[in-house]
Design a protein around this motif. Sequence first.
Motif, PDB file in Angstrom:
ATOM      1  N   VAL A 470      43.019  40.172  40.298  1.00 20.76           N
ATOM      2  CA  VAL A 470      41.709  40.420  40.896  1.00 20.76           C
ATOM      3  C   VAL A 470      41.703  39.791  42.285  1.00 20.76           C
ATOM      4  CG1 VAL A 470      39.240  39.941  40.771  1.00 20.76           C
ATOM      5  CG2 VAL A 470      40.504  40.488  38.690  1.00 20.76           C
ATOM      6  N   VAL A 471      41.266  40.564  43.284  1.00 19.94           N
ATOM      7  CA  VAL A 471      41.117  40.070  44.647  1.00 19.94           C
ATOM      8  C   VAL A 471      39.630  39.933  44.959  1.00 19.94           C
ATOM      9  CG1 VAL A 471      41.466  40.590  47.080  1.00 19.94           C
ATOM     10  CG2 VAL A 471      43.280  41.065  45.431  1.00 19.94           C
ATOM     11  N   LYS A 472      39.251  38.785  45.527  1.00 20.97           N
ATOM     12  CA  LYS A 472      37.850  38.531  45.860  1.00 20.97           C
ATOM     13  C   LYS A 472      37.791  37.867  47.231  1.00 20.97           C
ATOM     14  CE  LYS A 472      33.737  36.122  44.093  1.00 20.97           C
ATOM     15  NZ  LYS A 472      33.209  35.251  42.999  1.00 20.97           N
ATOM     16  N   GLU A 477      41.872  35.990  43.278  1.00 22.70           N
ATOM     17  CA  GLU A 477      40.997  35.226  42.406  1.00 22.70           C
ATOM     18  C   GLU A 477      41.678  34.943  41.078  1.00 22.70           C
ATOM     19  OE1 GLU A 477      37.310  33.424  41.099  1.00 22.70           O
ATOM     20  OE2 GLU A 477      38.222  33.863  43.043  1.00 22.70           O
ATOM     21  N   ALA A 478      42.387  35.936  40.560  1.00 24.93           N
ATOM     22  CA  ALA A 478      43.074  35.773  39.273  1.00 24.93           C
ATOM     23  C   ALA A 478      44.352  36.598  39.274  1.00 24.93           C
ATOM     24  CB  ALA A 478      42.172  36.205  38.121  1.00 24.93           C
ATOM     25  N   ILE A 550      52.399  40.897  44.627  1.00 25.20           N
ATOM     26  CA  ILE A 550      51.718  40.206  45.730  1.00 25.20           C
ATOM     27  C   ILE A 550      51.418  41.204  46.846  1.00 25.20           C
ATOM     28  CG2 ILE A 550      52.045  38.521  47.583  1.00 25.20           C
ATOM     29  CD1 ILE A 550      51.350  37.160  44.989  1.00 25.20           C
ATOM     30  N   ASP A 551      52.375  42.107  47.101  1.00 23.96           N
ATOM     31  CA  ASP A 551      52.166  43.107  48.135  1.00 23.96           C
ATOM     32  C   ASP A 551      51.019  44.059  47.767  1.00 23.96           C
ATOM     33  OD1 ASP A 551      53.995  43.227  50.554  1.00 23.96           O
ATOM     34  OD2 ASP A 551      53.619  45.366  50.225  1.00 23.96           O
ATOM     35  N   GLU A 552      50.968  44.453  46.510  1.00 24.67           N
ATOM     36  CA  GLU A 552      49.882  45.339  46.071  1.00 24.67           C
ATOM     37  C   GLU A 552      48.532  44.631  46.189  1.00 24.67           C
ATOM     38  OE1 GLU A 552      50.237  48.275  43.144  1.00 24.67           O
ATOM     39  OE2 GLU A 552      52.287  47.741  42.570  1.00 24.67           O
ATOM     40  N   LEU A 553      48.502  43.345  45.894  1.00 25.16           N
ATOM     41  CA  LEU A 553      47.252  42.590  46.036  1.00 25.16           C
ATOM     42  C   LEU A 553      46.855  42.470  47.506  1.00 25.16           C
ATOM     43  CD1 LEU A 553      47.956  39.771  43.417  1.00 25.16           C
ATOM     44  CD2 LEU A 553      46.267  41.615  43.197  1.00 25.16           C
ATOM     45  N   ALA A 554      47.854  42.329  48.392  1.00 22.37           N
ATOM     46  CA  ALA A 554      47.564  42.264  49.824  1.00 22.37           C
ATOM     47  C   ALA A 554      46.931  43.565  50.313  1.00 22.37           C
ATOM     48  CB  ALA A 554      48.836  41.963  50.609  1.00 22.37           C
TER      49      ALA A 554
END
Length: 736
Positions: A470-472, A477-478, A550-554
């Motif tokens: 989860v990105v916030k 975030e998680a 990590i790249d997908e979250l970025a």
Amino acid sequence: MKDSLKRNSRYSQEEATRLSRKNFLKAAGLGSAALALGFYFPAGAHIVNILAGETAADNEVPLVSLNAWIHIDTNGQVTLFDHRAEMGQGSYHSVPQIIAEELEVDLKDIQVSFAPGNRNEYGGQITGGSSTIRGSYKKLLKLSATARMMLVQAAANQWKVDVSTCYAASGHVIHKPSGKKLHYGQLVVAASKLQPPKEVPLKPVSEYKLIRKASRRIDTPLKTNGSAVFGLDKRIPDMLFATVERNPRMRGTVRSFDDSDTMKVKGVTKVFKVRMKVFNTWREGVAVVADSTWAAMQGKKALKVEWDDSNFEHISTPEIYRRQKELLSGQEGLIFQTQGNPSEVITAASTDAKLDVLYETPYQSHYAMEPVNCIAHWKGDTVEIWGPIQAPEMVQDAIAQEFSIPWQNVKVNMTFLGGGFGRKAFMDYPFEAAAISKELGKPVQVVWTREDDATQGPYRPGISYRCEGVVKAGKIEAMKVRLCGQNIGHFSSNDRSKPNGSASEGFLKPYTQSIPHLSIADVTFELPIPVLWWRSVYASTNGFAYESFIDELAVAAGTDPLEFRRQHLPDERVHKLIDKLEAVSGWKSRGTNKGYGVAITECFNSTVGQVVKVSRIPEGGIKIDKVWAVIDCGWYVNPDIIHAQVEGSVAMGLGAAALHEVTFTDGLVDQKNFYDYNMPRIADMPPVEVHIIDNAEDAGGVGEPGLPPFAPALANAVYDLSGKRIRRLPFSLASV
């Protein structure tokens, strides 16, 4: 054959090696022809004097061994011992380079030999985990400085001058005021009677003459002129040769065999069943013994074996990954690491705010250029081993345990290795050679064909990863990761209650400071396929999953991928690496959607960041234009070796990411040789630019940390160029 043609040219080198080891044993107190001082016993962590009053035999040069790594004869010839295996990674050069620095000798004037397996004198000799330098350099520096100081003191005593007026250089001690000098050979006998100093000052990095300097490797001439002795080249008197027909499903047993045609092959002398220990299971086969490797191979081809393949599963690759996916969808697994409440945060998040993706990595073979081989000579209650071996003490312990003899009765001699990558740190092939020699009562070399090596394993495990996050407000975030694949540790232990101890390998530790809700878990997955360490071990697969995610979250956060990592890695050393990577790759000026990908991983106390640049080619598909790599390995020895190891890691990473994998059909391995396990060719290799971070930190590994970041950096570059997210390896660059 190649090994036969080289035999005569190798005798001079082998005789020299035997002479050195003969003198070494005498210096150790097993003979009477040498003086010795300062043997090092790692268990006691101190230096002790060993004095021998006898003189050398008339036909030998008196030898003084200043410690287990340094031998000097009275003519001044210095022999340095490499206590680790040399399989291309450079220990044969870098270990002597460390010793020569503090001993004050020139590399061009020394001889180098492999140390025998002896944990009491050398400590751990396992060449794995990129541990040779990081595990030994402080000890080697201190031992070498101690030896030098004793030689300088011996010279000062002889000249009756203050020791502060003397110094060592190029294998000599020199008196500064008068210019008088003595070579080390003239001083070792006197030095042997001195008490070693308890404290020795070491050179600061600024005064290094050899360390941190590029130099031509000592083993390169040997490997180019044909004089280097690899396992396949080794010969001992009266040696026989053997090959083994093993069950192609690995765990099957021999029901019966017909050797009538085999015994008709000229040179074949004996055929019998043999068992080989593979972790806590047994692998059966039929040994064919002959007077040449060729005859043994031809006899094996003529052998007829009926196998019993009952009592274990015959698995196929699609089923492996189907099961892993099913387990990841229904099990939480064994928690390896956790902080906060990631499950609650992910469950509560809206669908558009979270990611839930699956990554798959394949089984891989080690495919060292020199197939597995080993010589064993069983004599009474002792056995001597010669061969390409990464882990002498593990071989000693395995044979000692199963044959009920002390480990000291198992003598292990290392040769050069034509590649290893973890495979030759295993004990199965020396164990098998010992069993065959014991049956014959004679020395024997057991040679594996390429097909044997390819189809018998053990392999790098294929692993699936379920990654949720989860990105916030632009930050993670998680993050919740579950991996499902075979645990190497489960093959040697019946304890299934603990998670894979390498579940986070490759994942940078500073991430844990910035991600408030994080968990990593291991979902147990069992198969009869034997699995083993492969270069960078679990980091080679973990790195792909972690750094791709990590790249997908970025992307989900709408943040530049490199800047996103900087924000989540609150560590000064990592920031310096990121700054360097950003600068050398031209990251800030690259433009958007130009095919740049980044990944940063850590293993064996070293951090490596890589940027990969890809582009479209007119005929379709993608080519790799360039790789930029920055490594922070702390204290280091030879920049040339580091460059070579990172470049080699990229080549191996490229193969595993885009060219080859091991697959199974009905329990049989599909790939038999290089024709169906495609390796990178010269044309496949992109330019690789390597940069080393200079700092005063403790040494980290070099041989393996360069591999894990390549696959995710490549996959991230493909996404940047094409918008296609790669989540399964290997993938075809031609079809992206």
